[in-house]
Design a protein around this motif. Structure first.
Motif, short mmCIF file in Angstrom:
data_model
loop_
_atom_site.label_atom_id
_atom_site.label_comp_id
_atom_site.label_asym_id
_atom_site.label_seq_id
_atom_site.Cartn_x
_atom_site.Cartn_y
_atom_site.Cartn_z
N SER A 106 21.10 21.12 40.69
CA SER A 106 21.74 19.97 40.05
C SER A 106 23.18 20.30 39.69
O SER A 106 23.43 21.27 38.98
CB SER A 106 20.98 19.57 38.78
OG SER A 106 21.72 18.64 38.02
N PRO A 107 24.15 19.50 40.14
CA PRO A 107 25.54 19.77 39.80
C PRO A 107 25.87 19.47 38.34
O PRO A 107 26.88 19.92 37.83
CB PRO A 107 26.32 18.85 40.75
CG PRO A 107 25.37 17.74 41.05
CD PRO A 107 24.01 18.36 41.04
N THR A 108 25.01 18.71 37.66
CA THR A 108 25.29 18.34 36.27
C THR A 108 24.64 19.30 35.27
O THR A 108 25.25 19.67 34.27
CB THR A 108 24.80 16.91 35.99
OG1 THR A 108 23.42 16.80 36.35
CG2 THR A 108 25.61 15.91 36.80
N THR A 109 23.40 19.71 35.53
CA THR A 109 22.69 20.57 34.59
C THR A 109 22.60 22.02 35.05
O THR A 109 22.33 22.91 34.24
CB THR A 109 21.26 20.05 34.35
OG1 THR A 109 20.52 20.16 35.57
CG2 THR A 109 21.28 18.61 33.89
N GLY A 110 22.78 22.26 36.35
CA GLY A 110 22.57 23.60 36.89
C GLY A 110 21.11 23.93 37.14
O GLY A 110 20.79 25.02 37.64
N ASP A 111 20.20 23.00 36.80
CA ASP A 111 18.78 23.24 37.02
C ASP A 111 18.47 23.29 38.52
O ASP A 111 19.16 22.68 39.34
CB ASP A 111 17.94 22.13 36.40
CG ASP A 111 17.99 22.14 34.87
OD1 ASP A 111 18.45 23.14 34.30
OD2 ASP A 111 17.57 21.13 34.27
N LEU A 112 17.40 24.03 38.84
CA LEU A 112 16.90 24.07 40.21
C LEU A 112 15.63 23.23 40.29
O LEU A 112 14.73 23.37 39.45
CB LEU A 112 16.57 25.50 40.63
CG LEU A 112 17.73 26.49 40.71
CD1 LEU A 112 17.21 27.86 41.10
CD2 LEU A 112 18.77 26.02 41.70
N MET A 113 15.57 22.35 41.28
CA MET A 113 14.37 21.59 41.54
C MET A 113 13.78 22.07 42.86
O MET A 113 14.47 22.09 43.88
CB MET A 113 14.68 20.10 41.58
CG MET A 113 14.92 19.53 40.20
SD MET A 113 15.87 18.01 40.20
CE MET A 113 17.52 18.63 40.47
N VAL A 114 12.53 22.50 42.81
CA VAL A 114 11.89 23.11 43.96
C VAL A 114 10.67 22.28 44.36
O VAL A 114 9.76 22.06 43.54
CB VAL A 114 11.45 24.56 43.64
CG1 VAL A 114 10.81 25.20 44.88
CG2 VAL A 114 12.63 25.40 43.15
N LYS A 125 4.20 19.09 44.73
CA LYS A 125 4.73 18.95 43.38
C LYS A 125 6.18 19.40 43.38
O LYS A 125 6.66 20.04 44.31
CB LYS A 125 3.92 19.77 42.38
CG LYS A 125 4.01 21.29 42.58
CD LYS A 125 3.18 22.01 41.52
CE LYS A 125 3.23 23.53 41.71
NZ LYS A 125 2.41 24.25 40.68
N VAL A 126 6.89 19.03 42.32
CA VAL A 126 8.27 19.47 42.11
C VAL A 126 8.31 20.24 40.80
O VAL A 126 7.84 19.74 39.77
CB VAL A 126 9.24 18.27 42.06
CG1 VAL A 126 10.63 18.72 41.61
CG2 VAL A 126 9.31 17.58 43.41
N THR A 157 16.74 16.01 46.35
CA THR A 157 18.10 15.85 45.84
C THR A 157 18.02 15.14 44.48
O THR A 157 16.93 14.84 43.99
CB THR A 157 18.99 15.08 46.83
OG1 THR A 157 20.35 15.14 46.39
CG2 THR A 157 18.57 13.62 46.94
N GLU A 158 19.17 14.89 43.90
CA GLU A 158 19.24 14.25 42.58
C GLU A 158 20.28 13.15 42.62
O GLU A 158 21.33 13.30 43.26
CB GLU A 158 19.62 15.29 41.53
CG GLU A 158 19.68 14.76 40.11
CD GLU A 158 20.19 15.83 39.13
OE1 GLU A 158 19.47 16.11 38.16
OE2 GLU A 158 21.30 16.37 39.35
N ASN A 159 20.00 12.04 41.94
CA ASN A 159 20.98 10.96 41.88
C ASN A 159 21.84 11.11 40.63
O ASN A 159 21.56 11.89 39.74
CB ASN A 159 20.29 9.60 41.89
CG ASN A 159 21.05 8.58 42.70
OD1 ASN A 159 22.27 8.71 42.87
ND2 ASN A 159 20.37 7.56 43.21
N ARG A 160 22.89 10.31 40.56
CA ARG A 160 23.85 10.41 39.46
C ARG A 160 23.23 10.05 38.12
O ARG A 160 23.70 10.51 37.07
CB ARG A 160 25.06 9.51 39.75
CG ARG A 160 25.87 9.94 40.95
CD ARG A 160 26.90 8.88 41.32
NE ARG A 160 27.94 8.78 40.31
CZ ARG A 160 29.08 9.47 40.32
NH1 ARG A 160 29.31 10.35 41.28
NH2 ARG A 160 29.98 9.30 39.38
#
Length: 376
Positions: A106-114, A125-126, A157-160
């Motif tokens: 995530s460019p906003t939180t730095g979290d990784l979504m796997v 699952k994510v 991916t992640e949306n805004r």
């Protein structure tokens, strides 16, 4: 009007096809096929190659620092520094029988979504991790129906607005909010042609772009799952679009093909479709009908997009249709004494300012170097 202005084609040495793409900078991307992961520039020159990448689909991503994060052949998730010298294992594989298939930073939180799957039975699952690899939470079931959300999550991916967007091999596009609450699924346009979803990304307007291998084109839907348009079908010279990456700083869209090692680069131009027409113009732009009310001002010396028109166009351009401003922005100041109309208008303008979007509601406040004609 959704327009793609063709920039160039790049033949990438070291891969057989473009299954997945992660942008590093305006002229450098990581691109992979089933076995190889290559860092290339906009001329196709191979700058770096990784030997330990895992087989799969969306197995790599780039964080906000420009570091590569990828799933290796032993299912570990590693980080490679921007200079390609230092490798760190962020998440050691210990989730058997769950296998990581795709990853997004995530460019906003730095979290990784796997995105992960278990093959017995097929279910997905994510898992969200923080940037240090610590587990935050898991998204697996619809909290209301308890039904499983995923089967084989292959891209993520992640949306805004924080929505988590998964391209699932069997279930199409599955969208939850950042907390894991199910929002919607997209399985094809109203025409009933279906969807075989693969590469996926979002643009500056929160549109979702997904490669459909059934129609061999790219579908565009809005942030609420409504079909807007279909682009880059075979007649546009793209041979099975499969991998996607949108670089927001330059509004460039990289498109990889499953059938060859050529990646095409397009400039995304959002235009106000007041005339309702769409065509291939003299710039080589591919246009299609859509619900976009943004016009790029880059040719007028500014990179700020503009929204021109009434409140409905403003809502569409800001990605607010059907969502509600309070849910999208929870940390707004308390203006409890304002009337409802004034508050909503102020919140929309604050959101536009946050997104660096210029709202123009009449010719009076149109910038001097921009005319209505320029925006149509």
């Amino acid at each position: 009007m959704y327009r793609l202005v063709f920039q160039k084609s790049v033949t990438v040495t070291g891969v057989n096809h473009g299954r997945h793409i992660s942008c590093v900078s305006p002229d450098r991307v990581w691109i992979s096929d089933w076995y190889n992961l290559i860092l290339t520039n906009s001329t196709g020159h191979r700058l770096e190659q990784l030997k330990d990448v895992g087989c799969g689909w969306g197995v790599h991503t780039v964080n906000s620092d420009g570091d590569l994060i990828y799933i290796d052949s032993e299912h570990n998730i590693n980080k490679l520094s921007t200079d390609n010298k230092d490798k760190t294992t962020l998440i050691k594989y210990n989730t058997a029988p769950w296998i990581p298939l795709c990853v997004y930073s995530s460019p906003t939180t730095g979290d990784l979504m796997v995105g992960m799957c278990d093959t017995d039975p097929w279910t997905g699952k994510v898992v969200r991790y923080n940037s240090s690899g610590e587990n935050i939470h898991t998204i697996q079931h619809d909290k209301i129906t308890a039904m499983g959300l995923y089967s084989l999550p292959i891209y993520i991916t992640e949306n805004r607005n924080g929505d988590v967007i998964v391209s699932d091999y069997y279930y199409g596009v599955v969208v939850t909010d950042r907390r894991g609450n199910y929002r919607f699924s997209y399985t094809g346009p109203p025409s009933g042609s279906g969807l075989w979803s693969h590469g996926i990304c979002t643009d500056a307007l929160s549109h979702i772009l997904v490669c459909d291998d059934q129609t061999q084109s790219i579908h565009i839907i809005n942030c609420n799952g409504e079909f807007l348009s279909q682009i880059l079908s075979p007649q546009h010279g793209i041979d099975r679009p499969f991998g996607l990456c949108y670089y927001e700083k330059t509004h460039k869209l990289w498109v990889g093909s499953l059938n060859n090692n050529t990646a095409n680069i397009y400039k995304v131009v959002h235009r106000d479709s007041l005339t309702g027409t769409h065509k291939m113009d003299e710039e080589g732009a591919i246009s299609s009908p859509g619900e976009s009310w943004i016009a790029s001002l880059s040719k007028f010396g500014s990179d700020r997009p503009v929204i021109y028109g009434d409140s409905n166009r403003m809502d569409s351009g800001l990605g607010l249709s059907g969502i509600g401003i309070e849910e999208s922005h929870e940390d707004l100041p308390d203006y409890s004494e304002e009337s409802g109309g004034k508050r909503l208008k102020r919140e929309k303008r604050e959101l536009a300012e946050e997104k660096d979007i210029l709202i123009v509601t009449s010719k009076v406040n149109m910038p001097q170097n921009v005319s209505v004609k320029d925006l149509t």
